[in-house]
Design an enzyme around this catalytic site. Structure first.
Site, PDB file in Angstrom:
ATOM      1  N   GLY A   1      -4.607 -31.187 -32.024  1.00 35.21           N
ATOM      2  CA  GLY A   1      -4.008 -30.260 -31.463  1.00 35.21           C
ATOM      3  C   GLY A   1      -3.266 -30.222 -30.087  1.00 35.21           C
TER       4      GLY A   1
ATOM      5  CG  ASP B   1       7.221 -30.632 -41.952  1.00 35.68           C
ATOM      6  OD1 ASP B   1       7.623 -31.308 -42.693  1.00 35.68           O
ATOM      7  OD2 ASP B   1       6.676 -30.854 -40.990  1.00 35.68           O
TER       8      ASP B   1
END
Length: 478
Positions: free
Chosen positions: A120, A246
């Site tokens: 993350g 994406d």
């Protein structure tokens, strides 16, 4: 002034995200912010004076409602399934005075449900690269997301080695991606695909909302925006490096700067991503890949848009791209009109440049100094095969004379489209290495220089790369 935020994405697309807040870094500190952009967005200067704050995910502004978006996509031509914001969080949508909105997206904000095997986080290296690239593209006049701030920290993030953890505040009118549509199409939830299309039209193509043919007209414009964007990439020598579906913006913005690169030597097959072993995303393959990605988007719309209408829009892609590309390349060559020999002259120049590995940016910038009635050219010394250059240059000067405009008028046009400065990888790397040692001066100097890419300079920002800076390998790790 109080900033105003709206929650359109949260309210209207409830199945496309997970609500969560950023996870702050240790001893986060602001090292750069975009004063010009902040002024444009009416952001009070006081927000940049109170520590990391919102820029480091330590606080939210009133009206923000943070969330991580889910999407899917094809990566390197292969269906990759569910992806999503693995390290980024959409903090909010700022409502601007003209009624438009601007996403505030914090990259490196911590784990999300879509982090998969990642941590993350983002590293200082990648946040600096994206900030420099997005601002460089903006000042080149190419549609792009923008960079608002960079925060560094004492939190180590492990990639090939331990690197400083960092966060980038990215802003854009929208982060809608082709992958948002693919996500629900492959889940066989075509009604949610339609909801995404309706959301896009309602907020970004509102002039089409009441048209009975709105989906066809909207998709045709998505095709046109994408074609125009790719044409602009090709004219400045920009290679994105990871054109997965994406990473494709519905609004036709340059999105997700990773292993990008600007051409140094003119090398049509230039591969900037060292993970791209097959060259799928090479410089000269970008137009074809963008069309392939548009075909994947069209497939998601096929349950509620006629296939013939989708194919008609896709068929327009090549002509739109060639029109935009041709117009800009004629400007780069200084041609005021369109003549039948223009393409041949351009292709012959490219052949010369490829054989001699001529510097792409410097060649066109130096060509801007041409005087149509003089056989002398500073560009001649850039070529080993002087006879081949002289032959081409004589025909080129003859072509210039057909337009019957003054040298000064033509040179002014050429210098407005042929940048002196682009973000070469070695320039970014030098700023990164200094920043990793705590010296932010080069980062700020380079950002300032990139604001004026068409201005003449006499420093190393516009020189050929040094030996160590040639063919720097860049990976997707960020």
């Amino acid at each position: 002034m109080t900033l105003s935020f709206v929650t359109r994405w949260r309210d209207e697309l409830p199945e496309t995200y997970t609500a969560l807040s950023p996870t702050p870094l240790n001893n986060a500190r602001l090292i750069w912010h975009n004063t010009e952009l902040a002024n444009t967005l009416s952001i009070p200067s006081s927000l940049f004076k109170n520590g990391a704050g919102v820029w480091g995910g330590e606080a939210l502004l009133p009206g923000m409602s943070p969330l991580a978006q889910v999407y899917s996509g094809h990566q390197f031509g292969v269906w990759a399934g569910q992806l999503g914001d693995g390290r980024g969080i959409l903090l909010g949508e700022q409502l601007l005075a003209d009624g438009t909105t601007m996403d505030w997206h914090l990259k490196g904000a911590g784990l999300t449900p879509y982090s998969r095997m990642g941590d993350g986080r983002a590293v200082l290296r990648s946040t600096i690269r994206e900030s420099l690239a997005s601002e460089a593209m903006h000042y080149l006049g190419i549609p792009t997301t923008r960079a608002l701030s960079i925060v560094t920290s004492d939190s180590p993030v492990y990639r090939e080695t331990a690197e400083p953890g960092a966060m980038l505040m990215r802003v854009a009118p929208s982060h809608l991606r082709f992958g948002h549509f693919e996500h629900f199409y492959y889940r066989r939830e075509s009604e949610k695909v339609r909801q995404l299309a309706d959301f896009a039209i309602r907020h970004y193509w509102s002039h089409l909302e009441d048209d009975e043919d709105k989906y066809r007209l909207w998709f045709s414009d998505v095709v046109a925006r994408t074609a125009s964007l790719i044409a602009q990439w090709q004219t400045v020598g920009f290679a994105h490096g990871v054109m997965n579906t994406d990473n494709m913006s519905l609004l036709g913005l340059t999105l997700d700067y990773g292993p990008f690169g600007f051409l140094d030597d003119y090398e049509p097959g230039f591969i900037c991503n060292h993970s791209d072993h097959q060259g799928r995303y090479s410089f000269d393959n970008q137009p074809a890949v963008a069309l392939w990605n548009l075909q994947r988007l069209a497939q998601t719309l096929s349950p509620f848009v006629a296939v013939d209408a989708l194919n008609e829009a896709l068929d327009s892609y090549q002509q739109v791209l060639l029109t935009h590309y041709g117009q800009r390349m004629r400007q780069k060559l200084g041609f005021m009109t369109e003549q039948k020999e223009d393409n041949a002259l351009l292709n012959e120049l490219f052949s010369l440049m490829a054989r001699e590995r001529s510097d792409y940016t410097r060649t066109f910038r130096m060509l801007s100094l041409t005087e149509q009635h003089s056989a002398a050219s500073p560009l001649r010394d850039e070529f080993i095969d002087r006879a081949a250059f002289d032959d081409w240059f004589a025909r080129y000067r003859g072509r210039l004379q057909q337009d019957e405009v003054s040298d000064s008028e033509r040179q002014q046009l050429m210098q407005s489209v042929n940048p002196a400065l682009v973000l070469r990888n070695w320039l970014a790397q030098r700023a990164i290495e200094a920043a990793e040692k705590g010296d932010m001066m080069e980062l700020h100097r380079l950002h300032e220089a990139l604001r004026n890419p068409f201005s003449d300079r006499d420093d190393d920002y516009v020189s050929r790369p040094p030996d160590w800076g040639k063919r720097l390998e860049v990976s997707c790790s960020s």
